[in-house]
Motif scaffolding. Structure first.
Motif, PDB file in Angstrom:
ATOM      1  N   ARG A 277       0.805  -1.037   0.049  1.00  0.00           N
ATOM      2  CA  ARG A 277      -0.054  -0.157  -0.056  1.00  0.00           C
ATOM      3  C   ARG A 277       0.967   1.411   0.098  1.00  0.00           C
ATOM      4  O   ARG A 277       0.526   2.368  -0.703  1.00  0.00           O
ATOM      5  N   LEU A 278       2.050   1.352   0.815  1.00  0.00           N
ATOM      6  CA  LEU A 278       3.043   2.459   0.712  1.00  0.00           C
ATOM      7  C   LEU A 278       3.239   2.721  -0.683  1.00  0.00           C
ATOM      8  O   LEU A 278       3.026   4.181  -0.957  1.00  0.00           O
ATOM      9  N   LEU A 279       3.873   1.846  -1.370  1.00  0.00           N
ATOM     10  CA  LEU A 279       4.466   2.000  -2.595  1.00  0.00           C
ATOM     11  C   LEU A 279       3.382   2.499  -3.571  1.00  0.00           C
ATOM     12  O   LEU A 279       3.461   3.439  -4.508  1.00  0.00           O
ATOM     13  N   GLU A 280       2.048   2.112  -3.514  1.00  0.00           N
ATOM     14  CA  GLU A 280       1.062   2.137  -4.426  1.00  0.00           C
ATOM     15  C   GLU A 280       0.715   3.801  -4.114  1.00  0.00           C
ATOM     16  O   GLU A 280       0.120   4.145  -5.328  1.00  0.00           O
ATOM     17  N   ARG A 281       0.652   4.292  -3.014  1.00  0.00           N
ATOM     18  CA  ARG A 281      -0.124   5.645  -2.695  1.00  0.00           C
ATOM     19  C   ARG A 281       0.945   6.590  -2.494  1.00  0.00           C
ATOM     20  O   ARG A 281       0.603   7.649  -2.045  1.00  0.00           O
ATOM     21  N   TRP A 282       2.244   6.195  -2.689  1.00  0.00           N
ATOM     22  CA  TRP A 282       3.399   7.049  -2.136  1.00  0.00           C
ATOM     23  C   TRP A 282       3.275   8.153  -3.239  1.00  0.00           C
ATOM     24  O   TRP A 282       3.171   9.576  -2.774  1.00  0.00           O
ATOM     25  N   ASP A 283       3.333   8.145  -4.346  1.00  0.00           N
ATOM     26  CA  ASP A 283       3.489   9.299  -5.267  1.00  0.00           C
ATOM     27  C   ASP A 283       2.144  10.245  -5.218  1.00  0.00           C
ATOM     28  O   ASP A 283       2.174  11.446  -5.313  1.00  0.00           O
TER      29      ASP A 283
ATOM     30  N   LYS B  18       2.318  15.297   0.651  1.00  0.00           N
ATOM     31  CA  LYS B  18       1.877  15.700   2.175  1.00  0.00           C
ATOM     32  C   LYS B  18       3.207  15.696   2.854  1.00  0.00           C
ATOM     33  O   LYS B  18       3.413  16.634   3.732  1.00  0.00           O
ATOM     34  N   VAL B  19       4.308  14.981   2.604  1.00  0.00           N
ATOM     35  CA  VAL B  19       5.691  15.148   3.346  1.00  0.00           C
ATOM     36  C   VAL B  19       5.935  16.221   2.957  1.00  0.00           C
ATOM     37  O   VAL B  19       6.748  17.087   3.549  1.00  0.00           O
TER      38      VAL B  19
ATOM     39  N   ALA C 248      15.183  18.907  -4.393  1.00  0.00           N
ATOM     40  CA  ALA C 248      15.165  17.533  -5.190  1.00  0.00           C
ATOM     41  C   ALA C 248      13.855  16.955  -5.207  1.00  0.00           C
ATOM     42  O   ALA C 248      13.277  16.329  -6.229  1.00  0.00           O
ATOM     43  N   ALA C 249      13.099  16.935  -4.079  1.00  0.00           N
ATOM     44  CA  ALA C 249      11.679  16.446  -3.865  1.00  0.00           C
ATOM     45  C   ALA C 249      10.837  17.042  -4.875  1.00  0.00           C
ATOM     46  O   ALA C 249       9.764  16.374  -5.327  1.00  0.00           O
ATOM     47  N   GLU C 250      10.897  18.238  -4.967  1.00  0.00           N
ATOM     48  CA  GLU C 250      10.043  19.070  -6.042  1.00  0.00           C
ATOM     49  C   GLU C 250      10.413  19.215  -7.321  1.00  0.00           C
ATOM     50  O   GLU C 250      10.102  19.909  -8.248  1.00  0.00           O
ATOM     51  N   LYS C 251      11.649  18.358  -7.575  1.00  0.00           N
ATOM     52  CA  LYS C 251      12.331  18.424  -8.969  1.00  0.00           C
ATOM     53  C   LYS C 251      12.835  19.592  -9.594  1.00  0.00           C
ATOM     54  O   LYS C 251      12.699  19.936 -10.580  1.00  0.00           O
TER      55      LYS C 251
ATOM     56  N   LEU D 195      13.576  10.864   2.509  1.00  0.00           N
ATOM     57  CA  LEU D 195      14.606  11.358   3.620  1.00  0.00           C
ATOM     58  C   LEU D 195      14.025  12.669   4.059  1.00  0.00           C
ATOM     59  O   LEU D 195      14.505  12.927   5.370  1.00  0.00           O
ATOM     60  N   LEU D 196      13.099  13.209   3.665  1.00  0.00           N
ATOM     61  CA  LEU D 196      12.437  14.237   4.405  1.00  0.00           C
ATOM     62  C   LEU D 196      11.729  13.999   5.537  1.00  0.00           C
ATOM     63  O   LEU D 196      11.466  14.703   6.518  1.00  0.00           O
ATOM     64  N   LEU D 197      11.004  12.556   5.658  1.00  0.00           N
ATOM     65  CA  LEU D 197      10.777  12.173   6.757  1.00  0.00           C
ATOM     66  C   LEU D 197      11.455  12.326   8.051  1.00  0.00           C
ATOM     67  O   LEU D 197      10.853  12.230   9.053  1.00  0.00           O
ATOM     68  N   LEU D 198      12.785  11.990   7.919  1.00  0.00           N
ATOM     69  CA  LEU D 198      13.721  12.060   9.033  1.00  0.00           C
ATOM     70  C   LEU D 198      13.811  13.557   9.645  1.00  0.00           C
ATOM     71  O   LEU D 198      13.615  13.518  10.904  1.00  0.00           O
ATOM     72  N   HIS D 199      13.247  14.650   8.783  1.00  0.00           N
ATOM     73  CA  HIS D 199      13.237  15.779   9.341  1.00  0.00           C
ATOM     74  C   HIS D 199      11.908  16.052   9.847  1.00  0.00           C
ATOM     75  O   HIS D 199      12.015  16.916  10.829  1.00  0.00           O
TER      76      HIS D 199
END
Length: 207
Positions: free
Chosen positions: A108-114, A120-121, A140-143, A160-164
């Motif tokens: 479920r995580l990979l299916e809904r990640w994008d 949200k992250v 980088a996340a926002e390209k 990696l933003l999840l760590l912050h």
């Protein structure tokens, strides 16, 4: 009036069940769990086994023992020492997750990640105190930045933003580290495609 009023029944206090990583999940649905000497023998065999199917089988049969280590605060740090195959074989960690949560949940995580989690992250990370590392990962996340030696692609950067976003852990004896330092302790990334391209270029130029 108070004396004549019948006492109300005392409500039973409910003990909140631990959630998230602290929740103990049952491995009763996983067959052939080893214990005692049989478990220790399987762990010893895992240290020297080079046959991947056998590694996956032994890892599956020692899941309950591994969960006991994970949920024992005195022995949690022994997991990778006891099961170092997590470090050199790709897949055992995913197998554990599937065995504990099931195929549907694990995908479920990979299916809904994008579409659900990644935006949200990124949005939540914009409200954090800005730092050089955070700015780099957001770009980088926002390209907004090309992928090079200092920037990851959008998916990795958002992970990696999840760590912050994780709050510091409370406790007397715990050592607080920065989110940037936590990146190196979470997982090691190697951009092997660059060396592959250089080798290919060298081979063509010397052929």
């Amino acid at each position: 009036m108070s004396r004549n009023t019948s006492q109300r029944p005392v409500k039973a206090t409910t003990v909140p069940q631990a959630q998230g990583p602290n929740r103990r999940r049952s491995v009763a649905s996983v067959p052939e769990q080893l214990d005692g000497d049989a478990c220790q023998e399987a762990i010893s065999l895992l240290l020297h086994c080079h046959d991947e199917p056998s590694v996956f089988k032994k890892m599956k049969m020692t899941l309950e023992h591994r969960q006991n280590l994970v949920h024992d605060s005195q022995r949690t740090t022994d997991v990778l020492k006891t099961f170092p195959r997590f470090l050199d074989v790709k897949g055992p960690l995913n197998q554990d997750f599937v065995l504990l949560f099931g195929e549907e949940t694990s995908s479920r995580l990979l299916e809904r990640w994008d579409t659900t989690f990644e935006p949200k992250v990124i949005e939540e990370s914009k409200h954090l105190t800005k730092s050089t590392e955070l700015h780099r990962l957001l770009n980088a996340a926002e390209k907004h930045a090309e992928d090079d030696d200092t920037n990851w692609d959008s998916d990795v950067a958002s992970l990696l933003l999840l760590l912050h976003l994780l709050p510091p852990t409370a406790g007397r004896k715990r050592i607080n580290i920065s989110a940037s330092d936590a990146e190196d302790k979470t997982v090691h990334f190697h951009k092997v495609y660059m060396s592959h391209l250089l080798k290919s270029h060298w081979a063509k130029s010397h052929s």
